[in-house]
Structure formats: structure tokens, C-alpha cells
Design an enzyme around this catalytic site. Structure first.
Site, PDB file in Angstrom:
ATOM      1  N   ARG B  20       0.809  -1.224   0.000  1.00 32.07           N
ATOM      2  CA  ARG B  20       0.000   0.000   0.000  1.00 32.07           C
ATOM      3  C   ARG B  20       0.840   1.272   0.000  1.00 32.07           C
ATOM      4  NH1 ARG B  20      -5.278   0.254   0.932  1.00 32.07           N
ATOM      5  NH2 ARG B  20      -5.291   1.933   2.437  1.00 32.07           N
ATOM      6  N   ARG B  23       0.534   3.136  -3.213  1.00 25.19           N
ATOM      7  CA  ARG B  23      -0.721   3.593  -3.813  1.00 25.19           C
ATOM      8  C   ARG B  23      -0.708   5.115  -4.037  1.00 25.19           C
ATOM      9  NH1 ARG B  23      -1.924   3.858   1.576  1.00 25.19           N
ATOM     10  NH2 ARG B  23      -3.704   5.093   2.291  1.00 25.19           N
ATOM     11  N   HIS B 171       7.357  20.968  25.323  1.00 24.46           N
ATOM     12  CA  HIS B 171       6.779  20.546  26.607  1.00 24.46           C
ATOM     13  C   HIS B 171       6.255  19.122  26.501  1.00 24.46           C
ATOM     14  CE1 HIS B 171       3.141  21.583  24.373  1.00 24.46           C
ATOM     15  NE2 HIS B 171       2.434  20.922  25.271  1.00 24.46           N
TER      16      HIS B 171
END
Lengths: 342, 342
Positions: B20, B23, B171
Site C-alpha cells: 500500500r 498507492r 513541553h
């Protein structure tokens, strides 16, 4: 004041924290879906660019040709495929400590092209067209149910890049697997356990609760279904379409009930488009495990999640979602959003 | 060929689908973190704009003033708060079918400001500064552990807007809750069940497997810890830092081991920055339930997830993740990414 709420089906705590909606952001949201110019592989006369067709509805009743209204095809870039060894028998690989933890990527992955028109979004489709999309869903779920190698099927739609759509031509997808996925395992266990305790279906009880006992989470109702914001939602403005008639198996639901749910889906998506300025969204159609044709504890339904916030470190780490909008506030907003002239 | 893999700890199937990756996408990714100009509420001389300070490390050893290196404060927009009724006793609301599913939003939500410099990212901090951040994590986890109302604590960092950071000044955050979250419940059940079967800690076994039996998923090693791509990862290039010494409780880990993990964390984040062009990311520090000081089945660790793909309808519906990169390919890429001169 924020609250901890537990989803009684899967026994998952969420934090409903309306105050956090007011916190400062030094970033801007630019996640809106951007339509890419056509034609694409999902357009008429480009049928050869997709995988093989498994189902279609055509204007003229023909079996082939470009005059289709809805077209289901094998995904050309599938996550799982039917052309590999199935998981029947002894093809489980051995791998030390991970023994028994691997199967070949067997499964079905299809694309439902919802319209021939590259530029029409799902909510711009007339109801007859959306009913055809649901007819395609039901035909494919029925067919996949008959293949005994599959245990689980998921129909879903990703709309917009931020919601996972890689093609902007309106489409949804169907994946069937030979294993039971995590959420499905939890849903089956949770609904079964509720049924064993009460002899009732939990979604039938929630429908009664949200219609009769306390209507604070009710968004809309129709003769066939109700739309509610669930009691312990993971995401802001998450909404469920609950069919009034108990049926665990989408494959066997009568057409009028499916069309009722499809109409409610269009209404809710229009409300979200108006209220949240065309957000990316997902909807998921939930049906029972394919082995369990008709069970009293599972109830088919549709879940809609607009993509308005980001899943971040706390959610990834803890599995506990922080939702900045209470379902009661969400239901009030969505039920008051009038889309009659939208 | 794709594979189905099961995470043996939480018994969750994922789909590893390398094909995939190829794709087509008709969208562009523009999710990179954009630094907003300072000063902000996390900057020196703006201390009055944050919630009360709960811990700080100062240059001169003073208790107050702007000369801090790391500062922990109550989150001004908390998801949960300590100033509400705690969940002890009988304050569970009744609400029909949802009876027992609601608690007040009691908990602790703190922000760890990792540097006084508004413009420095975590990976730009010198190791001594990152060690101070981990000192702050340990001090706060120790303190929160002593409050018997808390059952669960999560230390996590969101870096970049797409990974959920609403402020760009570097942070991290710490949330403690009076309930056991979904993922923690699953992790405790899974690791306990493995221990009961084998009399061994599953992460100790995975360390041995990935170091000795098969090094395909090993990214890096140091005297104190190893970094691996897990066998069944939900996300592409997800990486875990596993301390070599078994300890379930982060609060009691010796400083040299924590500093070893902190050094590995910086190295991995630098590798990801180089390999994926400064991606948004999350890291999560996992420690045992606060009631379980020292248990043989749970092993503290750090999980890093770069945000490279979108969680979409299939994942939301099924709880099964489609990962386009195998952990073996990912480990090869990351271990070959040299950051000595980065």
C-alpha cells in the site's frame, strides 16, 4: 467541570472535558478536504484503471459499460488480498516468542465508487443515489458472508485527506478478514455480557433510554431509526444511527429500514457540514460477526466521526480519549442545526 | 505480500501491508510542525501565566525565580483536576441504563516545560537538559504514586500540531487518573497472562528474542536498553525503547538507567527527524499501575510514534490498524540512518 465516563459496551473510560475547548492554540487548522481535479481512476471510461468489478448498479440494467450509478471494485492497492493462501489449516508461521502471531494477508478489500461524478461529494448525492450505495453495501456484505473463510466485515467511508481518504472522488470501502478484530472482539464480549445479565440488547436499551427516559443526547428521530450522541464518546460530535428494529445482521435488513438509516446519515452529515464548515469525517457500518447470523445481543448501527481534533500521546498511550465536547452539548448543537434548506 | 500479525500482549491483529505504500495519493502532506513566535506562557518571566509550579530544576538551586531549566506546572486547561470531589466513596451518579458509568473529572494534569528557550525543540536540547526532563518525570511520577487516589499515570509528549501539540514551546505532559484506562487494563491482563503461562516477563523475552534469536527488528542497543520496532506495530516506524533491566515501576529506576533510555530516545528522535523530514511525533512512557509497585510481569518502556499516516475509518471501526511499513523494513531504515553528525 469535567467527567470520567465509561462506555458500558467495551468498558472504556473517556474524559469529557468541556473546559479544554477554551485553551489557547498557537496553530491554525488547515485540514479541510481539497478536491483534486478529475478525471481519475474512479471516473467513467477509466474503468480499466481499477481492480475487477464485483458489483454495479447501471442505468440501463446492462452488466457492462460506462453507464453505472454505483460501482464496487477490488481495491488496486489492497491492504489484504484474496489471491494469497487463506488462513485455513496450518499456514501459521513459527517465529520464536511470536509463534502463532502471524498469518498471510488473506482478506477482501473493495472500493465502492459512490457516483460517476468526480466532483460530487456524498452529501451532494440525491437520496436515490445514496440508497443505491447502501444497496451495494448490502449486496457485497451478503456475498462476503457466504465465504466461510471470512469472520469479520467492515464497511467504512473516509472523507477528506485528514480522515484518511487518498482519492477525492467520492468512495467508501469494504474490508473482510479471516480474524476477529480488537474492537469487534470487545463489542461482542460487551454486548453478550450485558445480554447475559439483563436478557436485553444493550442498544435496544440505549434507544429506549435516549428516546423516553432522557432525550438530552437525541439528535434526530425517524420512523426507522434514531440518531444519538453516545454516552461516552471518544470524539467530539461523534454520532450513532441506531435502527429502531433489532437486527444483528446488516445483510438481512429490509430495504425500507436501510433507506431510513441512509436518509438519517445524509441529514447528519449535512448538519455536521453546516455546523463545522465541511469537516473531514469517517462513517463506519457495524454488523455482527459473519458466523453469527442472528444474535439477540448485537445490533447493527452506523457510527459517524467528524475529524475535529487530533489523537495524541495520551490517547495513544492510555487508550483513554479526552473529548472536549459533552454528548449532551453536541446533541443540542446538532439537533438545532437546521438543514432543511441546506 | 501483506501479513496479519497479532500483538501478543494485547491480543490485537494488525495488517502489515507494504504494497500500500505505493498507492497513489492525490493530496499533499503539509502537516509539518510550524513554530509560532514567542514569548508564550511557558517562557521565563511569564511564570504567572501558567498554573502553580509543582516541581522545578533551577540553575542556582533556588526555589523560585526565572532561572529554571525545567519546570512542571499544573495545566491551566486541564482535562481532569484535583479540585473536584475525588472518586472515593459513593459519588457515582445514577443515570438509568448508564448507571455507574460516570465519575467526577478528578485527576492530575501537569505540563513539563522542557526548556526555558521558546525556540529549542526537544532534540535540540543537550543531553544534560533531557536528563533533567526525565528527572522531573520521575519526581512527579513518584509524588503522584504516593496519592492513593490515583491508579494510573501517563507521561507523554506531543510534538507538532498534527501530533496534538497546541503550544509549540517544547513541553510534555503528565496525567494521573483514579481509574485504569483501556490500554493499561489490556496490557496488565496480557502481560500477567503471559507470565502465568511462562513464568517470564514478556518484554524480557522480547528483548532476548530481538537481541539474540533474530535481530531483524533491532534499531539500536546501548548498555542500558535496546530500541526495537515491535513485532505487530499499529503505526509505521513505531519504535520501543526497552530497558535491559526488568523494572515495572519507573519511579524506582536508577538514574543511570533512566539517562540511558533518555539518550536512546534522543538518538531515535534524531533518526526519525533525518529519515522523515522533521515529522510530528508522540512519545509515551509506560509504567505499571500505581498500586503495583514491583511486579514481575510488567516492564517499563518508552513508545515512540511518528505521525506519518492518518487513523481512518477502518481503524476507528475495527480497532485493526493497517500499517504500510513492516517493522523489519523500518528497523533496517532507522538503524542505517546515521545521526552521529546530525
Amino acid at each position: 467541570m469535567s467527567e470520567l465516563r465509561s462506555d458500558m459496551i467495551v468498558n472504556r473510560w473517556v474524559i469529557i472535558s468541556p473546559r479544554r475547548g477554551a485553551r489557547p492554540h498557537d496553530y491554525k487548522n488547515d485540514e479541510r478536504a481539497k478536491m483534486q481535479p478529475g478525471p481519475c481512476a474512479f471516473c467513467p471510461n477509466h474503468e480499466h484503471e481499477t481492480g475487477p468489478e464485483t458489483f454495479a448498479i447501471r442505468e440501463d440494467g446492462k452488466l457492462r459499460g460506462p453507464c453505472w450509478r454505483v460501482r464496487v471494485v477490488a481495491n488496486k492497492y489492497p491492504a489484504v488480498a484474496t489471491d494469497v493462501e487463506s488462513s485455513d489449516g496450518l499456514c501459521v508461521y513459527s517465529n520464536g516468542v511470536f509463534e502463532g502471531c502471524k498469518l498471510p494477508g488473506f482478506g477482501s478489500h473493495e472500493v465502492v465508487v459512490e457516483t460517476p461524478d468526480h466532483y460530487k461529494t456524498f452529501t451532494q448525492l440525491p437520496m436515490a443515489q445514496i440508497e443505491d450505495v447502501f444497496k451495494a453495501y448490502q449486496a457485497r456484505v451478503t456475498c462476503l458472508s457466504q465465504d466461510k473463510r471470512f469472520k469479520f466485515v467492515q464497511v467504512f467511508k473516509n472523507h477528506g485527506n485528514a480522515a484518511g481518504a487518498s482519492m477525492s472522488h467520492s468512495h467508501s470501502q469494504i474490508i473482510a478478514l479471516p480474524v476477529v478484530t480488537k474492537s469487534m472482539e470487545e463489542a461482542v464480549a460487551g454486548t453478550k455480557s450485558y445480554f447475559e445479565r439483563t436478557h436485553r440488547c444493550v442498544l435496544c436499551d440505549i434507544i429506549h433510554q435516549d428516546l423516553v427516559t432522557c432525550r438530552d443526547r437525541l439528535v434526530a428521530e425517524s420512523p426507522f431509526c434514531i440518531a444519538v450522541c453516545p454516552y461516552a464518546p471518544c470524539f467530539p460530535h461523534e454520532t450513532w444511527i441506531l435502527p429502531r428494529t433489532h437486527n444483528s445482521n446488516f445483510a438481512t435488513v429490509p430495504a425500507d429500514q436501510i433507506n431510513g438509516a441512509a436518509k438519517m446519515l445524509k441529514t447528519l452529515l449535512l448538519k455536521m457540514e453546516k455546523a463545522f464548515h465541511l469537516p473531514p469525517y469517517n462513517f463506519m457500518l457495524h454488523t455482527a460477526l459473519l458466523d453469527d447470523c442472528h444474535v439477540p445481543y448485537y445490533h447493527w448501527y452506523i457510527r459517524i466521526v467528524p475529524h475535529l481534533i487530533t489523537v495524541a500521546g495520551f490517547e495513544l498511550g492510555s487508550g483513554c480519549y479526552i473529548n472536549p465536547v459533552s454528548p449532551e452539548d453536541s446533541a443540542q448543537l446538532l439537533s438545532n442545526t437546521n438543514v432543511d434548506d441546506y
